[in-house]
Motif scaffolding. Sequence first.
Motif, PDB file in Angstrom:
ATOM      1  N   ASP A 181       0.841  -1.190   0.000  1.00 29.09           N
ATOM      2  CA  ASP A 181       0.000   0.000   0.000  1.00 29.09           C
ATOM      3  C   ASP A 181       0.878   1.242   0.000  1.00 29.09           C
ATOM      4  O   ASP A 181       2.106   1.161  -0.116  1.00 29.09           O
ATOM      5  N   GLU A 182       0.247   2.406   0.137  1.00 27.39           N
ATOM      6  CA  GLU A 182       0.970   3.673   0.034  1.00 27.39           C
ATOM      7  C   GLU A 182       1.961   3.901   1.166  1.00 27.39           C
ATOM      8  O   GLU A 182       2.808   4.799   1.091  1.00 27.39           O
ATOM      9  N   SER A 212       7.858  -2.403 -11.107  1.00 23.65           N
ATOM     10  CA  SER A 212       7.272  -1.141 -11.570  1.00 23.65           C
ATOM     11  C   SER A 212       5.773  -1.290 -11.782  1.00 23.65           C
ATOM     12  O   SER A 212       4.971  -0.443 -11.341  1.00 23.65           O
ATOM     13  N   ARG A 213       5.364  -2.372 -12.446  1.00 22.31           N
ATOM     14  CA  ARG A 213       3.931  -2.586 -12.702  1.00 22.31           C
ATOM     15  C   ARG A 213       3.177  -2.848 -11.398  1.00 22.31           C
ATOM     16  O   ARG A 213       2.071  -2.347 -11.196  1.00 22.31           O
ATOM     17  N   LEU A 214       3.790  -3.624 -10.507  1.00 20.27           N
ATOM     18  CA  LEU A 214       3.143  -3.954  -9.244  1.00 20.27           C
ATOM     19  C   LEU A 214       2.954  -2.704  -8.381  1.00 20.27           C
ATOM     20  O   LEU A 214       1.921  -2.547  -7.717  1.00 20.27           O
ATOM     21  N   SER A 215       3.933  -1.815  -8.393  1.00 23.63           N
ATOM     22  CA  SER A 215       3.828  -0.603  -7.581  1.00 23.63           C
ATOM     23  C   SER A 215       2.705   0.300  -8.075  1.00 23.63           C
ATOM     24  O   SER A 215       2.014   0.939  -7.269  1.00 23.63           O
ATOM     25  N   VAL A 216       2.510   0.349  -9.368  1.00 20.45           N
ATOM     26  CA  VAL A 216       1.404   1.136  -9.930  1.00 20.45           C
ATOM     27  C   VAL A 216       0.063   0.515  -9.547  1.00 20.45           C
ATOM     28  O   VAL A 216      -0.878   1.207  -9.142  1.00 20.45           O
ATOM     29  N   LYS A 217       0.006  -0.794  -9.653  1.00 19.27           N
ATOM     30  CA  LYS A 217      -1.246  -1.503  -9.358  1.00 19.27           C
ATOM     31  C   LYS A 217      -1.619  -1.399  -7.885  1.00 19.27           C
ATOM     32  O   LYS A 217      -2.798  -1.198  -7.539  1.00 19.27           O
ATOM     33  N   LYS A 218      -0.644  -1.544  -6.994  1.00 18.36           N
ATOM     34  CA  LYS A 218      -0.914  -1.591  -5.555  1.00 18.36           C
ATOM     35  C   LYS A 218      -0.729  -0.244  -4.859  1.00 18.36           C
ATOM     36  O   LYS A 218      -1.127  -0.086  -3.703  1.00 18.36           O
ATOM     37  N   GLY A 219      -0.095   0.706  -5.520  1.00 22.89           N
ATOM     38  CA  GLY A 219       0.021   2.038  -4.957  1.00 22.89           C
ATOM     39  C   GLY A 219       1.163   2.264  -3.989  1.00 22.89           C
ATOM     40  O   GLY A 219       1.167   3.254  -3.258  1.00 22.89           O
TER      41      GLY A 219
END
Length: 270
Positions: A181-182, A212-219
Amino acid sequence: MQGKRLIISIDGGGIRGVIPLVILREIQLMLNKNLNEYHPQWWGTSTGSVIGAGLNVQEDPLFIHRIQKILDLYEFRSDTALNPNGTEHPARAFNKLIDYNFGDLQLANYSMLNLVACSTDTLKPYVFNSLQTVLLREAVKASCAVPTIFPTVKIGDREFVDGFVVAKNPAMLAVEGLELDENLVVLSLGCGILRVEDDIEKQVVQTHELMSRLSVKKGFHYFRFDPVLQFAQDDMQNANPTNIFNLKKDAMTYLFENHHLVRDFVKSLD
């Protein structure tokens, strides 16, 4: 409010560990408090294990001093220092260095450390951490046992080689099973982008792309700092003074060109 959780993941790369150390030094200079006060979880493969372990066992209250002491070990690790009689015994010299610096310390006493090796029976990543009863020095040696250069390391009834074989970039291992999460900040430090991309380097890039993709998806916050090698050599065993100078030059050039990204990382911790 839940506080920020910090993960620092450091790739394998031999003497090129100079690069993440220089980057960490710059980050510490930009912070308002010592990096260890953020209570980071350290994940390291090979040279990343040496760095993570070295930073955790020191008791100096100023974290930048801890960084500099390890950087000094790398910087003065010349061919002469490794082989004072002109003979080639890199494994013997490395083991002496690790034994001297980590002594009889138990990994169980360092809850923030996660050291990645490769189990020879499964050819999968094996993570040494505080849940295991093992000497810290043996876990570090296992994570750094480069095939054809160092012998395998036996711990218990299992044998291990360098973790770079299966997880040179341990960032994905570091976030497995965590709440994403954030409040999560992941800093992934490479040891330089090589001129020739083999299967292991492709795996490093793939891990970065997945993160990179996971961080965008999960925030969650994800940062990857990995300079292209322009001046230094690719060889992870090239410890001559000129190459170490050039490794530092590559790191500082990257920091100058990407200072805004380092600043963004620092801001993410607020």
